[in-house]
Design a protein around this motif. Sequence first.
Motif, PDB file in Angstrom:
ATOM      1  N   SER A  94      68.783  77.716 120.278  1.00 44.39           N
ATOM      2  CA  SER A  94      68.294  77.964 121.635  1.00 44.39           C
ATOM      3  C   SER A  94      67.592  79.311 121.701  1.00 44.39           C
ATOM      4  CB  SER A  94      69.457  77.957 122.626  1.00 44.39           C
ATOM      5  OG  SER A  94      70.099  76.701 122.640  1.00 44.39           O
ATOM      6  N   SER A  95      66.682  79.449 122.648  1.00 42.68           N
ATOM      7  CA  SER A  95      65.989  80.723 122.848  1.00 42.68           C
ATOM      8  C   SER A  95      65.853  80.994 124.345  1.00 42.68           C
ATOM      9  CB  SER A  95      64.622  80.726 122.170  1.00 42.68           C
ATOM     10  OG  SER A  95      63.833  79.642 122.601  1.00 42.68           O
ATOM     11  N   LEU A  96      65.688  82.280 124.657  1.00 42.71           N
ATOM     12  CA  LEU A  96      65.709  82.716 126.057  1.00 42.71           C
ATOM     13  C   LEU A  96      64.702  83.840 126.263  1.00 42.71           C
ATOM     14  CD1 LEU A  96      67.089  83.140 128.941  1.00 42.71           C
ATOM     15  CD2 LEU A  96      68.668  84.686 127.737  1.00 42.71           C
ATOM     16  N   ILE A  97      63.939  83.772 127.341  1.00 46.21           N
ATOM     17  CA  ILE A  97      63.187  84.928 127.814  1.00 46.21           C
ATOM     18  C   ILE A  97      63.496  85.104 129.293  1.00 46.21           C
ATOM     19  CG2 ILE A  97      61.327  84.618 126.126  1.00 46.21           C
ATOM     20  CD1 ILE A  97      59.565  83.692 128.479  1.00 46.21           C
ATOM     21  N   ALA A  98      63.562  86.347 129.720  1.00 38.82           N
ATOM     22  CA  ALA A  98      63.817  86.657 131.133  1.00 38.82           C
ATOM     23  C   ALA A  98      62.519  87.086 131.789  1.00 38.82           C
ATOM     24  CB  ALA A  98      64.861  87.768 131.250  1.00 38.82           C
ATOM     25  N   THR A  99      62.319  86.641 132.992  1.00 36.03           N
ATOM     26  CA  THR A  99      61.105  86.974 133.731  1.00 36.03           C
ATOM     27  C   THR A  99      61.503  87.512 135.101  1.00 36.03           C
ATOM     28  OG1 THR A  99      60.834  84.861 134.889  1.00 36.03           O
ATOM     29  CG2 THR A  99      60.053  84.971 132.605  1.00 36.03           C
ATOM     30  N   ALA A 100      60.504  87.955 135.844  1.00 37.12           N
ATOM     31  CA  ALA A 100      60.774  88.482 137.178  1.00 37.12           C
ATOM     32  C   ALA A 100      61.260  87.406 138.122  1.00 37.12           C
ATOM     33  CB  ALA A 100      59.515  89.137 137.749  1.00 37.12           C
ATOM     34  N   THR A 149      57.370  88.949 122.410  1.00 36.14           N
ATOM     35  CA  THR A 149      57.196  87.712 121.641  1.00 36.14           C
ATOM     36  C   THR A 149      55.765  87.605 121.134  1.00 36.14           C
ATOM     37  OG1 THR A 149      58.861  86.645 123.036  1.00 36.14           O
ATOM     38  CG2 THR A 149      57.468  85.207 121.699  1.00 36.14           C
ATOM     39  N   ARG A 150      54.805  88.010 121.973  1.00 40.19           N
ATOM     40  CA  ARG A 150      53.407  87.969 121.533  1.00 40.19           C
ATOM     41  C   ARG A 150      53.184  88.915 120.351  1.00 40.19           C
ATOM     42  NH1 ARG A 150      53.483  87.537 126.993  1.00 40.19           N
ATOM     43  NH2 ARG A 150      53.296  89.771 127.350  1.00 40.19           N
ATOM     44  N   GLY A 151      53.787  90.110 120.438  1.00 40.14           N
ATOM     45  CA  GLY A 151      53.645  91.063 119.350  1.00 40.14           C
ATOM     46  C   GLY A 151      54.250  90.567 118.051  1.00 40.14           C
ATOM     47  N   LEU A 152      55.411  89.927 118.132  1.00 35.74           N
ATOM     48  CA  LEU A 152      56.050  89.369 116.939  1.00 35.74           C
ATOM     49  C   LEU A 152      55.198  88.261 116.335  1.00 35.74           C
ATOM     50  CD1 LEU A 152      59.759  89.248 118.162  1.00 35.74           C
ATOM     51  CD2 LEU A 152      58.946  90.455 116.114  1.00 35.74           C
ATOM     52  N   CYS A 153      54.655  87.396 117.185  1.00 33.55           N
ATOM     53  CA  CYS A 153      53.812  86.312 116.674  1.00 33.55           C
ATOM     54  C   CYS A 153      52.594  86.868 115.947  1.00 33.55           C
ATOM     55  CB  CYS A 153      53.366  85.405 117.825  1.00 33.55           C
ATOM     56  SG  CYS A 153      54.673  84.355 118.483  1.00 33.55           S
ATOM     57  N   GLU A 154      51.989  87.884 116.510  1.00 36.43           N
ATOM     58  CA  GLU A 154      50.829  88.495 115.867  1.00 36.43           C
ATOM     59  C   GLU A 154      51.214  89.111 114.524  1.00 36.43           C
ATOM     60  OE1 GLU A 154      47.024  91.152 117.320  1.00 36.43           O
ATOM     61  OE2 GLU A 154      48.976  91.516 118.249  1.00 36.43           O
ATOM     62  N   THR A 197      51.509  81.779 127.604  1.00 32.85           N
ATOM     63  CA  THR A 197      52.320  81.504 128.787  1.00 32.85           C
ATOM     64  C   THR A 197      53.782  81.773 128.465  1.00 32.85           C
ATOM     65  OG1 THR A 197      52.737  79.181 128.236  1.00 32.85           O
ATOM     66  CG2 THR A 197      50.714  79.682 129.471  1.00 32.85           C
ATOM     67  N   PRO A 198      54.618  81.989 129.481  1.00 33.81           N
ATOM     68  CA  PRO A 198      56.049  82.163 129.221  1.00 33.81           C
ATOM     69  C   PRO A 198      56.665  80.975 128.496  1.00 33.81           C
ATOM     70  CG  PRO A 198      55.517  82.888 131.451  1.00 33.81           C
ATOM     71  CD  PRO A 198      54.287  82.241 130.903  1.00 33.81           C
ATOM     72  N   GLU A 199      56.196  79.764 128.801  1.00 33.80           N
ATOM     73  CA  GLU A 199      56.727  78.579 128.132  1.00 33.80           C
ATOM     74  C   GLU A 199      56.406  78.607 126.633  1.00 33.80           C
ATOM     75  OE1 GLU A 199      56.594  77.876 132.381  1.00 33.80           O
ATOM     76  OE2 GLU A 199      55.077  78.601 130.964  1.00 33.80           O
ATOM     77  N   GLU A 200      55.194  79.034 126.308  1.00 35.00           N
ATOM     78  CA  GLU A 200      54.833  79.142 124.893  1.00 35.00           C
ATOM     79  C   GLU A 200      55.621  80.259 124.209  1.00 35.00           C
ATOM     80  OE1 GLU A 200      50.643  79.660 124.671  1.00 35.00           O
ATOM     81  OE2 GLU A 200      50.168  77.592 125.265  1.00 35.00           O
ATOM     82  N   GLU A 201      55.929  81.304 124.948  1.00 38.50           N
ATOM     83  CA  GLU A 201      56.694  82.408 124.369  1.00 38.50           C
ATOM     84  C   GLU A 201      58.101  81.969 123.981  1.00 38.50           C
ATOM     85  OE1 GLU A 201      56.706  86.244 126.336  1.00 38.50           O
ATOM     86  OE2 GLU A 201      54.823  85.749 127.331  1.00 38.50           O
TER      87      GLU A 201
END
Length: 925
Positions: free
Chosen positions: A8-14, A82-87, A96-100
């Motif tokens: 499982s994975s999780l990101i928190a948003t506003a 997450t974007r930085g890690l992917c790069e 998008t957050p869903e892609e992250e």
Amino acid sequence: MVSLSNRSSLIATARGALWRGPGGTIERLRAADATMRAAASSPLVCHAPAVAARLGLDDLPALDVLELFAFVRPAKFCLPTTRGLCEAVDLAVPTTPEEEVAALPQVATALLDELEDMAALASRELAETALAMARGQWPWGDDVLAALGIDPTAKKPRPGAGLDVWKSLPQWEEPPPAPPPSSQPVEPREARLRLAQMVAAGANIAEARPTQSDYASAASQAFAPREREDQPNVVLVEAGTGVGKTLGYVAPASLWAEKNGAPVWIATYTRNLQRQIDNELDRLHRDSAEKRRRVVIRKGRENYLCLLNFQEAVLRTGLQPENAVGLGLLARWALNSRDGDMVGGDLPAWLLDLLGRGRISRLADRRGECIYSACEHYRKCFVERTIRRARQADIVIANHALVMVQAAMGGLDDATRPLRYVFDEGHHLFDAADGAFGAHLSGVEASDLRRWLLGAEGRRGSRARGLERRLADLLGDDLEAHRALRRLLDLAQQLPSPNWQTRLADGTVLGPAEEFLALVRQQVRARASGDDQGFGQECDVRPLNPGLVEAADRLGEALEQMLAPVRRLRQALRTKLETEADKLDSGQRGRIEGVARSLANRCELTLEAWRAMLRGLHNEPDPAFVDWFAIERIQNREIDVGMYRHYLDPTEPFVNSVIVPSHGAVITSATLRDSLGVPAAANDEQSETLADWMVAEARTGTRHLQAPAIRAAMASPFDYAKATRVLIVRDVKRDDADQVAAAYRELFLAAGGGALGLFTAIGRLRAVHQRIAPALEEAGLPLYAQHVGGMDAATLVDIFRAEEHSCLLGTDAVRDGVDVPGRSLRLIVFDRVPWPRPDILHRARKASWKEAGAGANAYDDMLARLRLKQAYGRLIRRGDDRGVFVMLDSRLPSRLLGAFPPGVAVDRVGLADAVAAVKVFLEAT
């Protein structure tokens, strides 16, 4: 192959959180629901402290992919998103957050694959570190061991295995003494030629900068031979943004160093600029090994990993195995680090966030407790290695504070003084000198001195080493010196002891220091006026409350008694150097000199300064100083109390101790001069006539020189009138948090991101962030903020620079010295006019300017204009940049508009018109 596709994975948003389940299903959850799921399954996250903060938690059970990155690629940088890690791992960058949230398992799998590829050639240290961390219950332990093909039960580990990096680090060698430097000049034509070579080396990324060559020529005058003692060649040069001042001064500086066999010290105010200068020097030294030999970044000891502190922490992992996780990540970094610099070096700032900044900082020598050659790791010490490299280098990149403190204390670590300096960010010299040359007789400072002398009292396992451990064996058979040491340690117990804050509040003080501080606290609480706004309280020293003079005299007598054994000990060390000169090797001499220097600087000078402050309570105020009493607070909690003394003009001791003994110095910035309120519509000739060098000379101290500084100014090549607009919003109530937040929201949306919000108070920043984050997220604009979410300012700026549509809220730390070219910064919104804080020290300096013939508000206006000038200067960094500067404070007076370049349109408009103007102007880009 290790696969994490079912993790499982999780990101928190506003607006809550996104959860990706084992089957790949993505759900949007409320923060509370995400918290419950995380507790049950420890999902993959990126930057666990930031995720926890967004969910309103202090801690979060999770597998942080950044930790895995730090293990697999130690001493390597990536953006902590997450974007930085992917790069970094060459995966498609999510939009998008869903892609992250879907990308996190892919990133982790890629890193474990990389580790699996390393397994065949894995070093013994790598394998042992992985085992140590796994036994410390590292959430990644099992996956990492599987990737490396390691059986955790194969053999019993030896104590400290995998963490004892000191065994694998190379030793430094003592270089021979350097010959005296020559005095060959750098001719302007030579500087221009060197500059042309460096620009050509980076021609694929360099812009044409017509005035850069003139700048190098002007700066070269600081590298002419000095003609009279105490009259250095000083060049004061203002270079507008885009001139290219870094290469402009590196050209003559590097030439002088090569021709004369001595280093030039380049000092900055911010770490960001240190990194930029270091990167620019790639143009001069294309070979990395050659650059490492010729260029050194030099900082105070408190920035570097102390191997002895690290060893003592490792030895305690037997009692606290979980500490092996953080120590293991640091061990991986230490073996791959360029120079062991933990603050602004190649240790990623986000790793400090993950491991805890306080815990990591304790692994450095923060309190001057180094035992030099008595340390078993002396020959591998990062600091000692850097000191020796700096002696042999051409360019040493340092900071203002280190240069000032070291010079004030009689030289650098080896008692040498640089002959040539470049002070970049020269507009900050006043503030840097103010910090370096002030004296604070406070509870924190006095208790720190007690700790330095006595070590940690009654605290088992503490790494604090007292003076006796650092010094006793050096005294040999000198019984009188041993008695002096014992006497000093006995007298040190009169300084504030642990829990002194509690005793000051309840009246159960112990000793003359706490008695004095309690009376100071009483006077401050009685006389402080107005709302302290969270900064604390302060009051004038005079008239003194009853009993304070007597308490000051008792404390002064105690300090005087301490000075006698300190001086006796220093004399004993000097005698040892003289009488045993034929027996001491270089390491022993270095240790004796180092201990003697720290005894003088950390103890003797401090005691003398405090003694002078207390004696001054009997006399009329010394016009050279400003004294006051204060209580310092953080979040309404008292953390310190004491008497404070600062120079009215701190640039005077700076010039006398740093500049005058040198042979030459360049002092430079884009904002040295104050335009004295020249209206923005004035033409260039009028601006040049009215521009005032008096402010530059006052703020840098060059007015104190016997021979005047050479002045030079290079205008920016940018067309600010075409590239920018300035809007002053007249209908937003600055005290209404909802209105201010709405203004930020609409302006940021109009710009489509690339927006920097600047604040003069942290509370208002947090209030705006809370109100606008959901709306910006819904619009696809990531919002980052200082003092919110557990990331430091440097990390946030790195993210902001890389993400073109992100927005950032910050205070002074992101206003100064931040370089964000291109569309990543196209809008700046300032919440209020950046007036200086009206405290006692400011009051005295303002009065001094008024007495010198300036207007009643001239000092305030000057500081506010320079701050606005600095903020506006962040907007245009390249010739093709465009941007809008918005001030939400309708009270911005016209006399401050000189902060903006001539010809720039300044309009006072309503918010609706400002939003429309921002959209139209930036869409035309």
